[in-house]
Design a protein around this motif. Sequence first.
Motif, PDB file in Angstrom:
ATOM      1  N   PRO A 119       5.198  48.078  87.382  1.00 55.21           N
ATOM      2  CA  PRO A 119       4.571  48.371  86.082  1.00 55.21           C
ATOM      3  C   PRO A 119       4.742  47.273  85.044  1.00 55.21           C
ATOM      4  CG  PRO A 119       6.514  49.722  86.416  1.00 55.21           C
ATOM      5  CD  PRO A 119       6.264  49.029  87.718  1.00 55.21           C
ATOM      6  N   GLY A 120       5.829  46.515  85.122  1.00 57.05           N
ATOM      7  CA  GLY A 120       6.051  45.516  84.085  1.00 57.05           C
ATOM      8  C   GLY A 120       5.343  44.200  84.363  1.00 57.05           C
ATOM      9  N   ALA A 121       4.805  44.045  85.549  1.00 59.89           N
ATOM     10  CA  ALA A 121       4.223  42.755  85.917  1.00 59.89           C
ATOM     11  C   ALA A 121       2.915  42.524  85.192  1.00 59.89           C
ATOM     12  CB  ALA A 121       3.991  42.701  87.423  1.00 59.89           C
ATOM     13  N   PHE A 122       2.790  41.344  84.609  1.00 62.12           N
ATOM     14  CA  PHE A 122       1.549  41.026  83.926  1.00 62.12           C
ATOM     15  C   PHE A 122       0.446  40.848  84.957  1.00 62.12           C
ATOM     16  CE2 PHE A 122      -0.427  39.685  79.981  1.00 62.12           C
ATOM     17  CZ  PHE A 122       0.345  40.404  79.093  1.00 62.12           C
ATOM     18  N   PRO A 123      -0.651  41.561  84.786  1.00 61.58           N
ATOM     19  CA  PRO A 123      -1.705  41.502  85.796  1.00 61.58           C
ATOM     20  C   PRO A 123      -2.516  40.212  85.714  1.00 61.58           C
ATOM     21  CG  PRO A 123      -2.372  42.890  83.969  1.00 61.58           C
ATOM     22  CD  PRO A 123      -0.968  42.453  83.668  1.00 61.58           C
ATOM     23  N   ALA A 124      -3.219  39.912  86.772  1.00 65.20           N
ATOM     24  CA  ALA A 124      -4.171  38.797  86.756  1.00 65.20           C
ATOM     25  C   ALA A 124      -5.495  39.322  86.229  1.00 65.20           C
ATOM     26  CB  ALA A 124      -4.353  38.235  88.157  1.00 65.20           C
ATOM     27  N   TRP A 125      -6.235  38.459  85.577  1.00 62.06           N
ATOM     28  CA  TRP A 125      -7.492  38.901  84.974  1.00 62.06           C
ATOM     29  C   TRP A 125      -8.450  39.441  86.018  1.00 62.06           C
ATOM     30  CZ3 TRP A 125      -8.671  40.231  80.311  1.00 62.06           C
ATOM     31  CH2 TRP A 125     -10.009  40.406  79.948  1.00 62.06           C
ATOM     32  N   GLU A 126      -8.437  38.836  87.188  1.00 58.82           N
ATOM     33  CA  GLU A 126      -9.399  39.263  88.208  1.00 58.82           C
ATOM     34  C   GLU A 126      -9.159  40.711  88.654  1.00 58.82           C
ATOM     35  OE1 GLU A 126      -8.914  36.428  91.286  1.00 58.82           O
ATOM     36  OE2 GLU A 126      -7.034  37.291  92.019  1.00 58.82           O
ATOM     37  N   GLU A 127      -7.984  41.248  88.361  1.00 62.09           N
ATOM     38  CA  GLU A 127      -7.745  42.645  88.709  1.00 62.09           C
ATOM     39  C   GLU A 127      -8.631  43.574  87.885  1.00 62.09           C
ATOM     40  OE1 GLU A 127      -3.577  43.813  88.786  1.00 62.09           O
ATOM     41  OE2 GLU A 127      -3.057  41.717  89.157  1.00 62.09           O
ATOM     42  N   ALA A 128      -9.170  43.051  86.799  1.00 63.00           N
ATOM     43  CA  ALA A 128     -10.066  43.877  85.991  1.00 63.00           C
ATOM     44  C   ALA A 128     -11.497  43.803  86.524  1.00 63.00           C
ATOM     45  CB  ALA A 128     -10.040  43.425  84.535  1.00 63.00           C
ATOM     46  N   GLN A 129     -11.731  42.810  87.355  1.00 69.73           N
ATOM     47  CA  GLN A 129     -13.112  42.566  87.780  1.00 69.73           C
ATOM     48  C   GLN A 129     -13.497  43.310  89.048  1.00 69.73           C
ATOM     49  OE1 GLN A 129     -12.405  38.355  87.767  1.00 69.73           O
ATOM     50  NE2 GLN A 129     -13.651  38.033  85.936  1.00 69.73           N
ATOM     51  N   THR A 130     -12.528  43.937  89.671  1.00 69.88           N
ATOM     52  CA  THR A 130     -12.817  44.660  90.901  1.00 69.88           C
ATOM     53  C   THR A 130     -12.578  46.149  90.693  1.00 69.88           C
ATOM     54  OG1 THR A 130     -11.692  42.789  91.900  1.00 69.88           O
ATOM     55  CG2 THR A 130     -12.445  44.537  93.378  1.00 69.88           C
ATOM     56  N   TRP A 131     -13.529  46.931  91.118  1.00 70.20           N
ATOM     57  CA  TRP A 131     -13.356  48.379  91.018  1.00 70.20           C
ATOM     58  C   TRP A 131     -12.728  48.898  92.301  1.00 70.20           C
ATOM     59  CZ3 TRP A 131     -14.177  51.622  86.937  1.00 70.20           C
ATOM     60  CH2 TRP A 131     -14.007  52.988  87.197  1.00 70.20           C
ATOM     61  N   GLY A 132     -11.774  49.827  92.137  1.00 70.13           N
ATOM     62  CA  GLY A 132     -11.227  50.490  93.322  1.00 70.13           C
ATOM     63  C   GLY A 132      -9.917  49.911  93.815  1.00 70.13           C
ATOM     64  N   VAL A 133      -9.201  49.262  92.925  1.00 71.98           N
ATOM     65  CA  VAL A 133      -7.930  48.653  93.329  1.00 71.98           C
ATOM     66  C   VAL A 133      -6.809  49.701  93.428  1.00 71.98           C
ATOM     67  CG1 VAL A 133      -6.132  47.026  92.610  1.00 71.98           C
ATOM     68  CG2 VAL A 133      -8.547  46.408  92.385  1.00 71.98           C
ATOM     69  N   LEU A 134      -6.866  50.678  92.566  1.00 74.74           N
ATOM     70  CA  LEU A 134      -5.797  51.682  92.517  1.00 74.74           C
ATOM     71  C   LEU A 134      -5.739  52.457  93.830  1.00 74.74           C
ATOM     72  CD1 LEU A 134      -3.678  52.862  90.521  1.00 74.74           C
ATOM     73  CD2 LEU A 134      -5.383  54.584  89.932  1.00 74.74           C
ATOM     74  N   SER A 135      -4.545  52.577  94.411  1.00 72.78           N
ATOM     75  CA  SER A 135      -4.408  53.276  95.697  1.00 72.78           C
ATOM     76  C   SER A 135      -4.352  54.784  95.495  1.00 72.78           C
ATOM     77  CB  SER A 135      -3.127  52.863  96.414  1.00 72.78           C
ATOM     78  OG  SER A 135      -2.949  51.482  96.344  1.00 72.78           O
ATOM     79  N   PRO A 136      -5.171  55.503  96.210  1.00 76.36           N
ATOM     80  CA  PRO A 136      -5.041  56.966  96.203  1.00 76.36           C
ATOM     81  C   PRO A 136      -3.626  57.318  96.664  1.00 76.36           C
ATOM     82  CG  PRO A 136      -7.070  56.300  97.300  1.00 76.36           C
ATOM     83  CD  PRO A 136      -6.290  55.051  97.054  1.00 76.36           C
TER      84      PRO A 136
END
Length: 672
Positions: free
Chosen positions: A477-494
Amino acid sequence: MARSFYVTTPIYYPSDKLHIGHALTTTMADTLARFKRMQGYEVRFLTGSDEHGQKIQRKAAAANVSPQEYVDEIVASFQQLWQRLHISYDDFIRTSEGRHIACVQELFRRIYAQGDIYKSEYAGWYCTPCETFWPERQLVEGACPDCGRPVELLKEESYFFRLSNYADALLAHIESHPDFVQPVSRRHEMINFIKGGLEDLCISRTSFDWGIPVPMDPRHVVYVWFDALTNYISALGWGSSDESLFHKFWPEAVHLVGKDIVRFHTVIWPIMLMAAGVPLPKKVFGHGWLLVDGGKMSKSRGNVVDPFVLIERYGADSIRYFLLRELPYGGDGYYSEEALRQRYNTDLANDLGNLVHRSLTMIERYREGMVPAATAPAALENDLQRVAAQAVAQVEEELERFDMGAALAAAWRLVDRANKYIEETAPWNLARQGQNERLDTVLYHLAEGLRILRVVLAPFMPGLVTRLGHQLGLPNPGAFPAWEEAQTWGVLSPGTHVRRGEPLFPRLTDEEIPPEEGSLIATGTRVAGADLEPSGVPADSTGPAEGAVGKAGRSQAEQSPDTPPAEISIDEFARLDLRVARVVAAERITGADKLLKLTVELGGQERTVVAGIARHYQPQELVGKQVVVVANLKPARLRGVTSQGMVLAAVVGDELTLVTPEKEIASGAKVR
RNA sequence: GGCGGUGUAGCUCAGUUGGUUAGAGCACGCGGUUCAUACCCGCGGUGUCGUAGGUUCGAAUCCUACCACCGCUACCA
């Protein structure tokens, strides 16, 4: 090979505390730095302090410490502020550091060697008692702005820098690089200014010594801008034995500055670089000011807002959000605590915070906190994804052109769409009707939308990264995300386990509105580290008179004209020791344009009282007058003078009149 | 004084190269909803587009004049 990005703020002058105007520039820079890091750039973010000069030397002398000791203390408070605001600078340059001094001297030497620095005479208006040169436009009716005494035209030996040699080259550069000065209105002003011709610049002084000695002539110290501007390359090691940072980050540089110092950054600085054969930075961006009560924030107006208090009260993310959101591109913004609270409640509490909270609540309630898999996406889901992608792209675009407000507005389109999506899908109905696949899909899309918001908002509100990361149950949770993580839909694991937790931004209610003057920096208090003086400052009209009485009175009048201040008992009133006193001497205080140092006689004893009435009374006209003083006020130091009480005055706007007994009475008489 | 800019709903502001009923957010009013932080969703403006002229089939958008406000007009960081 990572691209590099170098962003700087001005270096701030440690003679006073920082106010939220300073925080604005630094927050903008931090947002850009974080954004570029998220994009994978190698980033260098520099801020610092500009520590030399006569003003500092004076203040230090008044406080009976060395200039270095004096600035050390204040600079520590700068750094503490930046830490509280989550400012992620990579380097903090201080102009008193050896690395900077060496760099300035090297630069001076090189430009001197090649003939663009010459010795001549500086003629200026000099105030002998104050030992200060004043530029003509600062004179007040031809007299010293500090003490009001006459000034004389004096000449001082000085080194000059041949700006005039480079006017044409600079003009050509600005005209062929439209991005060099931004926004365009500033660019036009600068072009105009340069076309009017450049005079050579005086860059040394002999009248004080708290500065960097001129290498070939140590009686002189390098003056002001030549010293200060060099920080942008001294911090990169230019001219030193290790220039690796310089080679990595220069000239991919962006200087963020307030509109008042655009000129120094777009005329003097580029010419210094040209003369030294160093390439010019990519961009100088001049943003507007945060205005208070329709005017500039300034100590003498008594409207300087203390960022520490605001951060304490509302949180760093909220303050950052307000600063970045409120400033129109290239223009000025308006600060008021009411506006801040409004932004907070509508945007942060109602829209964003509530979205997070309601979404997570439903995941907890309907799926025991487990993010389900999206098995049946339909038209609404496609639209949500589309809006998300658009928002991300637009935030990026606005950030590239430094329009933080527009970038945040773009991010909020996703917030709004997500709230509307909940309305449209009505998950509570799906739950009731047992439409489990559909409900799974909706809940997943909500969680995923939040995940993207966390990434997109990270540069603006870095505190959100961890807080939202936790609530979303992200693995790191504390890790700063990469910008490209905002550009892809569906990254969150069910299967991710969310934790709803407390609302991110609890709504503020009207009953809790704090007194506005509590957030103002007490004027005239000696700046001392981070510990804040109590905000009531004796005998300074910009403190209690204008600041507390005037302000509180005004804002209350606006809110509810019939509500006077809270009732007090006679006993509470009796705690004030009000006395009649006679003024026996009065003089101006050097370096303070509103303060007078009064000596009053009070029942046989003399005291010193500092009063913020210099704009309204000449010292000599006060002598002999009887006034009313608060005799038992805790003493406070104002501009190095200890004030033992305060003088009462009535104030309306700019008008001020002392309160005085209607007839003569023995001094020391009690006022009740 | 010179150069530049701004003046659009109660407030803060968008309005591309002139084109059908001038927009957003906030505030305000009404309705809906209940997962949520009295929150969210929907609906609602009668705006002289600073004033007066002009160009044009047509101007908030171009031109002229005027009014108001603001910025720059160098050595305070």
